[in-house]
Design a protein around this motif. Structure first.
Motif, PDB file in Angstrom:
ATOM      1  N   THR A 166       0.925  -0.941   0.004  1.00 15.92           N
ATOM      2  CA  THR A 166      -0.170   0.013  -0.097  1.00 15.92           C
ATOM      3  C   THR A 166       0.902   1.234   0.104  1.00 15.92           C
ATOM      4  OG1 THR A 166      -0.252   0.425   2.503  1.00 15.92           O
ATOM      5  CG2 THR A 166      -1.598  -1.520   1.677  1.00 15.92           C
ATOM      6  N   SER A 167       0.160   2.611   0.207  1.00 18.84           N
ATOM      7  CA  SER A 167       1.060   3.643   0.056  1.00 18.84           C
ATOM      8  C   SER A 167       1.654   3.886   1.512  1.00 18.84           C
ATOM      9  CB  SER A 167       0.044   4.646  -0.276  1.00 18.84           C
ATOM     10  OG  SER A 167      -0.783   4.938   0.740  1.00 18.84           O
ATOM     11  N   TYR A 168       1.337   3.020   2.428  1.00 11.44           N
ATOM     12  CA  TYR A 168       1.836   3.390   3.840  1.00 11.44           C
ATOM     13  C   TYR A 168       3.005   2.334   4.256  1.00 11.44           C
ATOM     14  CZ  TYR A 168       1.501   5.178   8.696  1.00 11.44           C
ATOM     15  OH  TYR A 168       1.875   5.821   9.806  1.00 11.44           O
ATOM     16  N   PRO A 169       3.950   2.484   4.279  1.00  8.81           N
ATOM     17  CA  PRO A 169       5.132   1.548   4.880  1.00  8.81           C
ATOM     18  C   PRO A 169       4.614   1.223   6.110  1.00  8.81           C
ATOM     19  CG  PRO A 169       6.297   3.717   4.442  1.00  8.81           C
ATOM     20  CD  PRO A 169       4.639   4.102   4.421  1.00  8.81           C
ATOM     21  N   LEU A 170       4.716  -0.260   6.337  1.00  9.86           N
ATOM     22  CA  LEU A 170       4.252  -0.858   7.476  1.00  9.86           C
ATOM     23  C   LEU A 170       5.318  -2.101   7.787  1.00  9.86           C
ATOM     24  CD1 LEU A 170       1.814  -0.594   9.162  1.00  9.86           C
ATOM     25  CD2 LEU A 170       0.706  -2.547   8.036  1.00  9.86           C
ATOM     26  N   TRP A 171       5.407  -2.224   9.214  1.00  9.09           N
ATOM     27  CA  TRP A 171       6.277  -3.487   9.531  1.00  9.09           C
ATOM     28  C   TRP A 171       5.112  -4.669   9.664  1.00  9.09           C
ATOM     29  CZ3 TRP A 171      11.696  -4.075  10.101  1.00  9.09           C
ATOM     30  CH2 TRP A 171      12.270  -2.832  10.138  1.00  9.09           C
ATOM     31  N   VAL A 172       5.371  -5.700   8.848  1.00  5.39           N
ATOM     32  CA  VAL A 172       4.279  -6.715   8.728  1.00  5.39           C
ATOM     33  C   VAL A 172       4.966  -7.932   9.525  1.00  5.39           C
ATOM     34  CG1 VAL A 172       3.358  -5.428   6.787  1.00  5.39           C
ATOM     35  CG2 VAL A 172       4.828  -7.500   6.484  1.00  5.39           C
ATOM     36  N   VAL A 173       3.645  -8.869   9.989  1.00  7.26           N
ATOM     37  CA  VAL A 173       3.997 -10.089  10.558  1.00  7.26           C
ATOM     38  C   VAL A 173       3.849 -11.220   9.396  1.00  7.26           C
ATOM     39  CG1 VAL A 173       3.135 -11.799  12.110  1.00  7.26           C
ATOM     40  CG2 VAL A 173       2.978  -9.354  12.417  1.00  7.26           C
ATOM     41  N   ASP A 174       4.817 -12.082   9.153  1.00  6.16           N
ATOM     42  CA  ASP A 174       4.875 -13.134   8.435  1.00  6.16           C
ATOM     43  C   ASP A 174       3.764 -14.040   8.473  1.00  6.16           C
ATOM     44  OD1 ASP A 174       5.798 -15.790   9.591  1.00  6.16           O
ATOM     45  OD2 ASP A 174       7.020 -14.084  10.508  1.00  6.16           O
ATOM     46  N   ARG A 175       3.381 -14.877   7.426  1.00 10.53           N
ATOM     47  CA  ARG A 175       2.098 -15.834   7.102  1.00 10.53           C
ATOM     48  C   ARG A 175       2.300 -16.643   8.268  1.00 10.53           C
ATOM     49  NH1 ARG A 175       1.295 -15.596   0.781  1.00 10.53           N
ATOM     50  NH2 ARG A 175       0.862 -13.475   0.683  1.00 10.53           N
TER      51      ARG A 175
END
Lengths: 265, 265
Positions: A166-175
């Motif tokens: 998306t347009s918002y950088p985000l620290w995401v959790v893996d699947r």
């Protein structure tokens, strides 16, 4: 406004609380009018969708409109936060409306807020609280938050920075981690009429689907963090993590009512 | 297997039926095993996702596996279809499994099936029935179908061909029409455990969100159409609209049970 012992217990177990009808329809009307104003502004704190260019997140709102300056000090937000944190010295870390425009609003990937607060802002420990109020009715169809109940108990999960989705950088959790956490207690979607409030903690894993429906979905959010746990890095703009470490003091319970807001302007 | 008068009345009013537990767990196990086989095949009738390359739709299944050859003639599908259409001469128009892989499955835009059947295949009138059975539990989290109840009563809505959003070209309904139709009776998500069945008509407007969850969502679908209402154009491949105008004859109710399938192979 104080949480009951059973609400506090539920917060500790689930990592979140859903508080129906925390704000009255007259208060929501005031918030919606203020939201309409800030959304029309050409401001870098209005982050736009990657595809449609519609406003995705309008940030720094307590510095942009008197109504939101009051809402971040609302006793129905501030007192439960002080109670859950056992700390009266909290600062306003972030203030925004996340909107998902009808047909347009895109996803928020699986994440928890502390990953960003820690990596980007140097917040030491995962204690900040995220307090929401729905400005629109939120149903399964217009992009509700999905919580993984109990996921906060597993501590900060591994994350990676996603700047592409998306347009918002985000620290995401893996699947694999999402699958493991959701296997225990499933998923909960946070739905309810406008005026419903949410409180959730800094390690609770959550995400949300796009809005395919013909109904807008706007949610106001304030993050309150103990001053003792403040940021140690200032690489993000002020509107993503406010620098002012002023203790937030609750206002009167009727602080959003139109007459008193108008009088203040 | 016959529908009750109240089910028929609900189908006429809503445009769809949700039939819990139409297939038993032992039957679902047989279908899942067959699904796993056809999904591994390198076949043009396995349409893949635009982003991930995972199988999105596996088509032409009754010509690819004995289990699905039986399922399209299953009396719990064929008899209700004959009953609703008042016609015993139906052909198998399309046979597929729409899957939404965990974390990967993408949306189906708002559409109704007749727009494609008419524009692409020259089907004269919107009477074909789409019959589904869930091969996985379908919840609000893993990409259920969203129906607009009563939308079929407004006749074929305006559509346009969308070849960009996903890997599957689709005649889609515009936003103003979706908003107008959903304003009347809202949206319904078709959820239930594996074994749940759906029947819906050719003009019912529907769509579905992506699958953000860690749980796969596979749904088997057969479209039955009266031979008297057959295709008049053959521009799409056979697996998207089968050419054979053989009247479908219902098998015995136990036709999916493992012993009899194995015996036939």
């Amino acid at each position: 406004m104080q949480l009951t012992p059973s609400q506090i217990e539920r917060f500790r177990e689930d990592g979140f609380l859903i508080l129906p009808s925390l704000f009255a329809p007259a208060e929501i009307a005031v918030l919606r009018e203020a939201a309409a104003t800030v959304f029309t502004e050409d401001d870098p704190a209005n982050v736009r969708e990657k595809l449609s260019g519609e406003v995705r997140t309008a940030m720094g709102l307590h510095l942009r409109h008197e109504v939101f300056a009051r809402l971040v000090r609302h006793p129905r937000f501030v007192r439960p936060a002080m109670q859950l944190l056992g700390d009266d010295r909290l600062y306003v870390q972030q203030v925004k409306i996340n909107t998902k425009a009808a047909f347009e609003g895109e996803i928020w990937q699986w994440h928890y807020d502390f990953a960003t607060h820690h990596a980007e802002d140097g917040v030491p420990t995962p204690v900040a609280l995220n307090l929401h109020v729905f400005l629109d009715d939120v149903s399964e169809f217009n992009g509700p938050l999905y919580f993984i109940p109990g996921s906060h108990k597993h501590g900060p999960a591994p994350t990676r920075l996603d700047t592409a989705t998306t347009s918002y950088p985000l620290w995401v959790v893996d699947r694999d981690t999402v699958a493991r956490l959701a296997a225990a207690r499933g998923l909960v979607s946070a739905t309810g009429p406008a005026g419903t409030a949410l409180i959730f903690g800094d390690c609770l894993v959550h995400g949300s689907p796009p809005n395919l429906s013909p109904w807008d979905r706007r949610i106001f959010s304030v993050i309150l963090n103990p001053i003792a746990n403040a940021y140690t890095k200032t690489q993000r703009p002020d509107y993503k993590h406010h620098r002012a470490l002023t203790p937030v003091a609750p206002l009167a319970d009727d602080c959003l009512l139109a007459a008193s807001v108008v009088a203040a302007q």
